[in-house]
Write a protein that holds these residues in place. Sequence first.
Motif, PDB file in Angstrom:
ATOM      1  N   ARG A 123       0.842  -1.211   0.000  1.00  0.00           N
ATOM      2  CA  ARG A 123       0.000   0.000   0.000  1.00  0.00           C
ATOM      3  C   ARG A 123       0.871   1.252   0.000  1.00  0.00           C
ATOM      4  O   ARG A 123       0.573   2.233  -0.695  1.00  0.00           O
ATOM      5  N   ASP A 127       0.725   4.159  -2.824  1.00  0.00           N
ATOM      6  CA  ASP A 127       0.502   5.555  -2.463  1.00  0.00           C
ATOM      7  C   ASP A 127       1.635   6.439  -2.973  1.00  0.00           C
ATOM      8  O   ASP A 127       1.397   7.520  -3.531  1.00  0.00           O
ATOM      9  N   THR A 130       1.631   6.700  -6.882  1.00  0.00           N
ATOM     10  CA  THR A 130       0.546   7.567  -7.325  1.00  0.00           C
ATOM     11  C   THR A 130       0.860   9.026  -7.034  1.00  0.00           C
ATOM     12  O   THR A 130       0.700   9.903  -7.899  1.00  0.00           O
ATOM     13  N   TRP A 141      -5.200  13.158  -7.553  1.00  0.00           N
ATOM     14  CA  TRP A 141      -5.989  12.001  -7.149  1.00  0.00           C
ATOM     15  C   TRP A 141      -5.168  11.172  -6.180  1.00  0.00           C
ATOM     16  O   TRP A 141      -3.936  11.067  -6.304  1.00  0.00           O
ATOM     17  N   SER A 142      -5.809  10.553  -5.195  1.00  0.00           N
ATOM     18  CA  SER A 142      -5.117   9.668  -4.259  1.00  0.00           C
ATOM     19  C   SER A 142      -5.828   8.326  -4.200  1.00  0.00           C
ATOM     20  O   SER A 142      -7.022   8.220  -4.529  1.00  0.00           O
ATOM     21  N   VAL A 143      -5.107   7.318  -3.782  1.00  0.00           N
ATOM     22  CA  VAL A 143      -5.663   5.968  -3.699  1.00  0.00           C
ATOM     23  C   VAL A 143      -6.850   5.941  -2.745  1.00  0.00           C
ATOM     24  O   VAL A 143      -7.803   5.170  -2.930  1.00  0.00           O
ATOM     25  N   ASP A 144      -6.843   6.787  -1.726  1.00  0.00           N
ATOM     26  CA  ASP A 144      -7.931   6.826  -0.739  1.00  0.00           C
ATOM     27  C   ASP A 144      -9.277   7.192  -1.359  1.00  0.00           C
ATOM     28  O   ASP A 144     -10.328   6.936  -0.752  1.00  0.00           O
ATOM     29  N   GLU A 145      -9.273   7.778  -2.548  1.00  0.00           N
ATOM     30  CA  GLU A 145     -10.533   8.179  -3.177  1.00  0.00           C
ATOM     31  C   GLU A 145     -11.314   6.992  -3.731  1.00  0.00           C
ATOM     32  O   GLU A 145     -12.518   7.084  -3.959  1.00  0.00           O
ATOM     33  N   ALA A 148     -12.461   1.282  -0.421  1.00  0.00           N
ATOM     34  CA  ALA A 148     -11.455   0.464   0.266  1.00  0.00           C
ATOM     35  C   ALA A 148     -11.525  -0.993  -0.170  1.00  0.00           C
ATOM     36  O   ALA A 148     -10.488  -1.651  -0.368  1.00  0.00           O
ATOM     37  N   ILE A 151      -9.860  -1.373  -3.612  1.00  0.00           N
ATOM     38  CA  ILE A 151      -8.396  -1.316  -3.535  1.00  0.00           C
ATOM     39  C   ILE A 151      -7.840  -2.605  -2.937  1.00  0.00           C
ATOM     40  O   ILE A 151      -6.822  -3.138  -3.401  1.00  0.00           O
TER      41      ILE A 151
END
Length: 210
Positions: A123, A127, A130, A141-145, A148, A151
Amino acid sequence: MYLPSAFREDDLAVQHEFIRAHPLGVVMTSGEGGLMANHIPCLLYPEGDHGVLRLHVARANPQLAHLAAGQECLIAFHGPQAYITPSWYATKAETHKVVPTWNFVAVHVWGTPVIQEDPAWLRAQLDALTASQEKARVQPWSVDEAPAAFIAAQMRAIVGVEIPISRIEGKWKVSQNRTPADREGVAQGLANEAGDAVMAALVARRGPPA
């Protein structure tokens, strides 16, 4: 890599800067079934003597078996490149003893891969990768968007790889072996005829080795 002295670049900081600017590496391995190569984005960290690369591959990628075998691999990073016509050389008008060539910049690294299965490591790699590409955008943009669960499912389909760099070579083949008049002609030809301002600047900036 064939490295005539005029084209060698041994400055580690310059090599690292190039990799960060051109992170899509060609990862080459050898194993059962022969040679294999894949284009994989890599992140470089200033650890150890030469740095460490971190990346991830699809679990279904057959190259994963090569990477997990504990054998050395080669990763090539490519940058600007351009065909150089003899017509740009001042020497052409003087002797006609000229031939075409190709200018390019590349860095090659070697190392033994280490497989990383830890979800936290993976992870963090996702992160960081990205963020490295999104940071210049007005709204990164972030992976958190992403959801869950989505992902988590994506992560189960990939595997992390860490490659401590054991050897690194840089090649800046940008007309350093030509006369000042020839280099000036190449820079002008690239800028005015080919529309390649990047390679033109490299040719103009890099003269013969001191």
